[in-house]
Design a protein around this motif. Sequence first.
Motif, PDB file in Angstrom:
ATOM      1  N   ASN A  34       0.840  -1.193   0.000  1.00 53.41           N
ATOM      2  CA  ASN A  34       0.000   0.000   0.000  1.00 53.41           C
ATOM      3  C   ASN A  34       0.880   1.250   0.000  1.00 53.41           C
ATOM      4  O   ASN A  34       2.037   1.214   0.422  1.00 53.41           O
ATOM      5  N   PHE A  35       0.300   2.328  -0.446  1.00 51.37           N
ATOM      6  CA  PHE A  35       0.942   3.618  -0.235  1.00 51.37           C
ATOM      7  C   PHE A  35      -0.130   4.626   0.156  1.00 51.37           C
ATOM      8  O   PHE A  35      -1.299   4.494  -0.196  1.00 51.37           O
ATOM      9  N   PHE A  36       0.282   5.598   0.930  1.00 51.26           N
ATOM     10  CA  PHE A  36      -0.604   6.622   1.466  1.00 51.26           C
ATOM     11  C   PHE A  36      -0.483   7.866   0.592  1.00 51.26           C
ATOM     12  O   PHE A  36       0.624   8.322   0.308  1.00 51.26           O
ATOM     13  N   TYR A  37      -1.643   8.374   0.142  1.00 49.14           N
ATOM     14  CA  TYR A  37      -1.661   9.583  -0.699  1.00 49.14           C
ATOM     15  C   TYR A  37      -2.592  10.587  -0.036  1.00 49.14           C
ATOM     16  O   TYR A  37      -3.787  10.370   0.044  1.00 49.14           O
ATOM     17  N   MET A  38      -2.027  11.673   0.454  1.00 49.62           N
ATOM     18  CA  MET A  38      -2.815  12.700   1.130  1.00 49.62           C
ATOM     19  C   MET A  38      -2.695  14.020   0.367  1.00 49.62           C
ATOM     20  O   MET A  38      -1.625  14.354  -0.136  1.00 49.62           O
ATOM     21  N   ILE A  39      -3.809  14.737   0.280  1.00 50.57           N
ATOM     22  CA  ILE A  39      -3.737  16.104  -0.213  1.00 50.57           C
ATOM     23  C   ILE A  39      -4.114  17.023   0.954  1.00 50.57           C
ATOM     24  O   ILE A  39      -4.975  16.691   1.778  1.00 50.57           O
ATOM     25  N   HIS A  40      -3.434  18.154   1.015  1.00 54.05           N
ATOM     26  CA  HIS A  40      -3.543  19.042   2.182  1.00 54.05           C
ATOM     27  C   HIS A  40      -3.338  20.481   1.707  1.00 54.05           C
ATOM     28  O   HIS A  40      -2.634  20.712   0.721  1.00 54.05           O
ATOM     29  N   ARG A  41      -3.906  21.422   2.405  1.00 51.78           N
ATOM     30  CA  ARG A  41      -3.718  22.829   2.026  1.00 51.78           C
ATOM     31  C   ARG A  41      -2.371  23.375   2.518  1.00 51.78           C
ATOM     32  O   ARG A  41      -1.937  24.449   2.103  1.00 51.78           O
ATOM     33  N   LYS A  42      -1.704  22.620   3.403  1.00 56.99           N
ATOM     34  CA  LYS A  42      -0.387  23.017   3.916  1.00 56.99           C
ATOM     35  C   LYS A  42       0.580  21.851   3.751  1.00 56.99           C
ATOM     36  O   LYS A  42       0.170  20.701   3.593  1.00 56.99           O
ATOM     37  N   ASN A  43       1.865  22.147   3.829  1.00 54.35           N
ATOM     38  CA  ASN A  43       2.874  21.093   3.830  1.00 54.35           C
ATOM     39  C   ASN A  43       2.978  20.570   5.265  1.00 54.35           C
ATOM     40  O   ASN A  43       3.453  21.296   6.144  1.00 54.35           O
ATOM     41  N   PRO A  44       2.545  19.346   5.535  1.00 46.67           N
ATOM     42  CA  PRO A  44       2.488  18.845   6.919  1.00 46.67           C
ATOM     43  C   PRO A  44       3.861  18.380   7.433  1.00 46.67           C
ATOM     44  O   PRO A  44       4.137  17.171   7.540  1.00 46.67           O
ATOM     45  N   ILE A  45       4.689  19.331   7.777  1.00 45.97           N
ATOM     46  CA  ILE A  45       6.066  19.054   8.192  1.00 45.97           C
ATOM     47  C   ILE A  45       6.144  18.048   9.348  1.00 45.97           C
ATOM     48  O   ILE A  45       6.962  17.119   9.295  1.00 45.97           O
ATOM     49  N   PRO A  46       5.323  18.163  10.416  1.00 44.81           N
ATOM     50  CA  PRO A  46       5.438  17.171  11.505  1.00 44.81           C
ATOM     51  C   PRO A  46       5.192  15.741  11.027  1.00 44.81           C
ATOM     52  O   PRO A  46       5.887  14.812  11.443  1.00 44.81           O
ATOM     53  N   ASN A  65      -1.988  25.050  -7.813  1.00 46.75           N
ATOM     54  CA  ASN A  65      -3.095  25.652  -7.061  1.00 46.75           C
ATOM     55  C   ASN A  65      -2.780  25.824  -5.576  1.00 46.75           C
ATOM     56  O   ASN A  65      -3.632  26.244  -4.806  1.00 46.75           O
ATOM     57  N   GLY A  66      -1.578  25.461  -5.166  1.00 41.71           N
ATOM     58  CA  GLY A  66      -1.182  25.568  -3.768  1.00 41.71           C
ATOM     59  C   GLY A  66      -1.591  24.390  -2.914  1.00 41.71           C
ATOM     60  O   GLY A  66      -1.479  24.436  -1.688  1.00 41.71           O
ATOM     61  N   THR A  67      -2.061  23.317  -3.523  1.00 40.58           N
ATOM     62  CA  THR A  67      -2.412  22.099  -2.792  1.00 40.58           C
ATOM     63  C   THR A  67      -1.180  21.203  -2.702  1.00 40.58           C
ATOM     64  O   THR A  67      -0.466  21.021  -3.679  1.00 40.58           O
ATOM     65  N   TRP A  68      -0.963  20.669  -1.493  1.00 38.66           N
ATOM     66  CA  TRP A  68       0.173  19.772  -1.277  1.00 38.66           C
ATOM     67  C   TRP A  68      -0.255  18.331  -1.489  1.00 38.66           C
ATOM     68  O   TRP A  68      -1.324  17.921  -1.033  1.00 38.66           O
ATOM     69  N   HIS A  69       0.595  17.577  -2.163  1.00 42.78           N
ATOM     70  CA  HIS A  69       0.401  16.146  -2.410  1.00 42.78           C
ATOM     71  C   HIS A  69       1.499  15.432  -1.632  1.00 42.78           C
ATOM     72  O   HIS A  69       2.687  15.655  -1.883  1.00 42.78           O
ATOM     73  N   ILE A  70       1.091  14.598  -0.682  1.00 40.01           N
ATOM     74  CA  ILE A  70       2.041  13.903   0.171  1.00 40.01           C
ATOM     75  C   ILE A  70       1.861  12.411  -0.052  1.00 40.01           C
ATOM     76  O   ILE A  70       0.765  11.868   0.141  1.00 40.01           O
ATOM     77  N   LEU A  71       2.921  11.735  -0.448  1.00 35.87           N
ATOM     78  CA  LEU A  71       2.898  10.292  -0.671  1.00 35.87           C
ATOM     79  C   LEU A  71       3.876   9.640   0.283  1.00 35.87           C
ATOM     80  O   LEU A  71       5.019  10.104   0.433  1.00 35.87           O
ATOM     81  N   ILE A  72       3.438   8.550   0.919  1.00 34.67           N
ATOM     82  CA  ILE A  72       4.262   7.868   1.913  1.00 34.67           C
ATOM     83  C   ILE A  72       4.120   6.363   1.711  1.00 34.67           C
ATOM     84  O   ILE A  72       3.016   5.857   1.516  1.00 34.67           O
ATOM     85  N   THR A  73       5.239   5.662   1.775  1.00 36.83           N
ATOM     86  CA  THR A  73       5.222   4.209   1.663  1.00 36.83           C
ATOM     87  C   THR A  73       6.382   3.599   2.452  1.00 36.83           C
ATOM     88  O   THR A  73       7.365   4.279   2.751  1.00 36.83           O
ATOM     89  N   HIS A  74       6.242   2.308   2.726  1.00 38.97           N
ATOM     90  CA  HIS A  74       7.336   1.533   3.318  1.00 38.97           C
ATOM     91  C   HIS A  74       8.036   0.711   2.245  1.00 38.97           C
ATOM     92  O   HIS A  74       9.056   0.098   2.503  1.00 38.97           O
ATOM     93  N   ASN A  75       7.467   0.707   1.040  1.00 37.06           N
ATOM     94  CA  ASN A  75       7.962  -0.163  -0.025  1.00 37.06           C
ATOM     95  C   ASN A  75       9.012   0.558  -0.881  1.00 37.06           C
ATOM     96  O   ASN A  75       8.675   1.467  -1.633  1.00 37.06           O
ATOM     97  N   PRO A  76      10.278   0.126  -0.824  1.00 39.56           N
ATOM     98  CA  PRO A  76      11.325   0.798  -1.604  1.00 39.56           C
ATOM     99  C   PRO A  76      11.192   0.577  -3.106  1.00 39.56           C
ATOM    100  O   PRO A  76      11.871   1.240  -3.889  1.00 39.56           O
ATOM    101  N   GLU A  77      10.343  -0.364  -3.526  1.00 38.48           N
ATOM    102  CA  GLU A  77      10.142  -0.617  -4.954  1.00 38.48           C
ATOM    103  C   GLU A  77       9.211   0.409  -5.601  1.00 38.48           C
ATOM    104  O   GLU A  77       9.158   0.508  -6.818  1.00 38.48           O
ATOM    105  N   LEU A  78       8.472   1.143  -4.806  1.00 44.30           N
ATOM    106  CA  LEU A  78       7.534   2.123  -5.349  1.00 44.30           C
ATOM    107  C   LEU A  78       8.260   3.412  -5.724  1.00 44.30           C
ATOM    108  O   LEU A  78       9.052   3.932  -4.941  1.00 44.30           O
TER     109      LEU A  78
END
Length: 86
Positions: A34-46, A65-78
Amino acid sequence: MSHFKKIFFDARELEHPIPLERSIAILRELGKVNFFYMIHRKNPIPLIDMASEQGFMVLNKEDKNGTWHILITHNPELNLEELCDV
C-alpha cells in the motif's frame, strides 16, 4: 503498479490536529503493498518528519493551485514520483 493499493486521504477541509491524527493511524496500518496519498492545504512538516524518522519513503509536492500532495510508503520498490498526480 496496479497491485499496489492507494490509500487516499483529503485533509484540505480539516482543522489541526485531525489530519495528523488520522494520518498517523493510517501509517500504523500501512503494509508493503500500500501507499498513502494525502492532499492538504499546507505542507504537513510534523507528519513528514515523523514518517521519515520511522523509515518511510516520503514525497511532498505543491501543485500550481497551492495544494500539497504527500505520498508515503514503506515499499522501496515504489516510485513515488510516478504515483504523484502533480
